[in-house]
Design an enzyme around this catalytic site. Structure first.
Site, PDB file in Angstrom:
ATOM      1  N   ASP A   8       0.860  -1.190   0.000  1.00 39.57           N
ATOM      2  CA  ASP A   8       0.000   0.000   0.000  1.00 39.57           C
ATOM      3  C   ASP A   8       0.896   1.240   0.000  1.00 39.57           C
ATOM      4  O   ASP A   8       2.131   1.143  -0.181  1.00 39.57           O
ATOM      5  CB  ASP A   8      -1.015  -0.044   1.155  1.00 39.57           C
ATOM      6  CG  ASP A   8      -0.379   0.177   2.534  1.00 39.57           C
ATOM      7  OD1 ASP A   8       0.861   0.344   2.626  1.00 39.57           O
ATOM      8  OD2 ASP A   8      -1.136   0.181   3.530  1.00 39.57           O
ATOM      9  N   CYS A  65       3.195  -3.184   4.143  1.00 39.98           N
ATOM     10  CA  CYS A  65       2.296  -2.095   4.536  1.00 39.98           C
ATOM     11  C   CYS A  65       2.903  -1.438   5.772  1.00 39.98           C
ATOM     12  O   CYS A  65       4.074  -1.695   6.105  1.00 39.98           O
ATOM     13  CB  CYS A  65       0.866  -2.562   4.759  1.00 39.98           C
ATOM     14  SG  CYS A  65       0.563  -3.577   6.219  1.00 39.98           S
ATOM     15  N   THR A  67       2.297  -1.596   9.159  1.00 34.82           N
ATOM     16  CA  THR A  67       2.636  -2.510  10.258  1.00 34.82           C
ATOM     17  C   THR A  67       2.944  -3.923   9.785  1.00 34.82           C
ATOM     18  O   THR A  67       3.403  -4.750  10.584  1.00 34.82           O
ATOM     19  CB  THR A  67       1.461  -2.629  11.245  1.00 34.82           C
ATOM     20  OG1 THR A  67       0.361  -3.245  10.552  1.00 34.82           O
ATOM     21  CG2 THR A  67       1.051  -1.282  11.805  1.00 34.82           C
ATOM     22  N   HIS A  98      11.145 -23.027   9.716  1.00 36.30           N
ATOM     23  CA  HIS A  98      10.147 -23.731  10.533  1.00 36.30           C
ATOM     24  C   HIS A  98       8.752 -23.727   9.918  1.00 36.30           C
ATOM     25  O   HIS A  98       8.007 -24.692  10.085  1.00 36.30           O
ATOM     26  CB  HIS A  98      10.058 -23.097  11.925  1.00 36.30           C
ATOM     27  CG  HIS A  98      11.270 -23.356  12.771  1.00 36.30           C
ATOM     28  ND1 HIS A  98      11.292 -23.132  14.128  1.00 36.30           N
ATOM     29  CD2 HIS A  98      12.507 -23.829  12.459  1.00 36.30           C
ATOM     30  CE1 HIS A  98      12.477 -23.453  14.621  1.00 36.30           C
ATOM     31  NE2 HIS A  98      13.239 -23.864  13.621  1.00 36.30           N
ATOM     32  N   HIS A 133       8.745 -30.125  11.402  1.00 34.33           N
ATOM     33  CA  HIS A 133       8.031 -28.919  10.972  1.00 34.33           C
ATOM     34  C   HIS A 133       7.008 -29.225   9.881  1.00 34.33           C
ATOM     35  O   HIS A 133       6.020 -28.503   9.728  1.00 34.33           O
ATOM     36  CB  HIS A 133       9.029 -27.859  10.501  1.00 34.33           C
ATOM     37  CG  HIS A 133      10.018 -27.488  11.557  1.00 34.33           C
ATOM     38  ND1 HIS A 133       9.651 -26.857  12.719  1.00 34.33           N
ATOM     39  CD2 HIS A 133      11.357 -27.715  11.651  1.00 34.33           C
ATOM     40  CE1 HIS A 133      10.726 -26.680  13.484  1.00 34.33           C
ATOM     41  NE2 HIS A 133      11.762 -27.203  12.862  1.00 34.33           N
TER      42      HIS A 133
HETATM   43  C1  RB5 Z   1      -2.116   2.589   6.443  1.00 33.08           C
HETATM   44  O1  RB5 Z   1      -2.219   3.773   7.143  1.00 33.08           O
HETATM   45  C2  RB5 Z   1      -1.959   1.421   7.403  1.00 33.08           C
HETATM   46  O2  RB5 Z   1      -3.143   1.199   8.098  1.00 33.08           O
HETATM   47  C3  RB5 Z   1      -1.531   0.176   6.652  1.00 33.08           C
HETATM   48  O3  RB5 Z   1      -0.351   0.432   5.959  1.00 33.08           O
HETATM   49  C4  RB5 Z   1      -1.230  -1.033   7.495  1.00 33.08           C
HETATM   50  O4  RB5 Z   1      -0.394  -0.738   8.560  1.00 33.08           O
HETATM   51  C5  RB5 Z   1      -2.418  -1.828   7.909  1.00 33.08           C
HETATM   52  O5  RB5 Z   1      -2.305  -2.887   8.537  1.00 33.08           O
END
Ligand code: RB5
Length: 144
Positions: A8, A65, A67, A98, A133
């Protein structure tokens, strides 16, 4: 080797660096991520990657993305996908050894680009260990 990559807006800069690294290794990369910085919805960029990994049209996937969690949650809806969220190269080694992970999920807002390039290098260079595994990953899919 064929790799599908998706991201994203939080991962655009990181994706460009990863694609450049992969292409320098002679790897065929399919880019399904946004190349812009405007806000988008990460699932729209995950499904093209996860479906291709699921159907074995590509060898591995990489998703980025903010997180790493949204892309991992979406990708792991596919029965043949094992997507692992990693923030250092030690965890990358373990998701390959694993869990036989076939998608690497990267949190762009909590890593640096040099760190991520090293993580991708380990992802490419590490093999599944098999043995005990194998039994474990065979128990991951829902049986209903
Ligand atoms: C975008 O702001 C953020 O929500 C996305 O990149 C991600 O972290 C979602 O899990």
């Amino acid at each position: 080797m064929k790799i599908a990559i998706g991201n994203d807006h939080a991962g655009t800069e990181y994706k460009a660096a990863v694609v450049e690294f992969l292409q320098s290794k002679g790897i065929e990369v399919s880019n399904f991520g946004t190349d812009g910085l405007e806000s988008v919805d990460y699932p729209d960029f995950v499904h093209p990657v996860a479906s291709r990994v699921n159907d074995k049209q590509v060898d591995l996937g990489i998703l980025i993305c903010g997180t790493g969690n949204g892309v991992a949650m979406t990708a792991n809806k596919y029965p043949n996908v094992r997507a692992g969220l990693c923030w250092n190269k030690e965890i990358v080694q373990l998701i390959r050894e694993h869990n036989n992970a076939n998608i690497l999920c990267i949190p762009a807002r909590f890593t640096s680009i040099p760190q991520v390039i090293e993580m991708v290098r380990v992802y490419l260079d590490t093999e599944f260990l098999g043995g005990r595994h194998t039994n474990r990953i065979e128990k991951i899919p829902l049986k209903c």
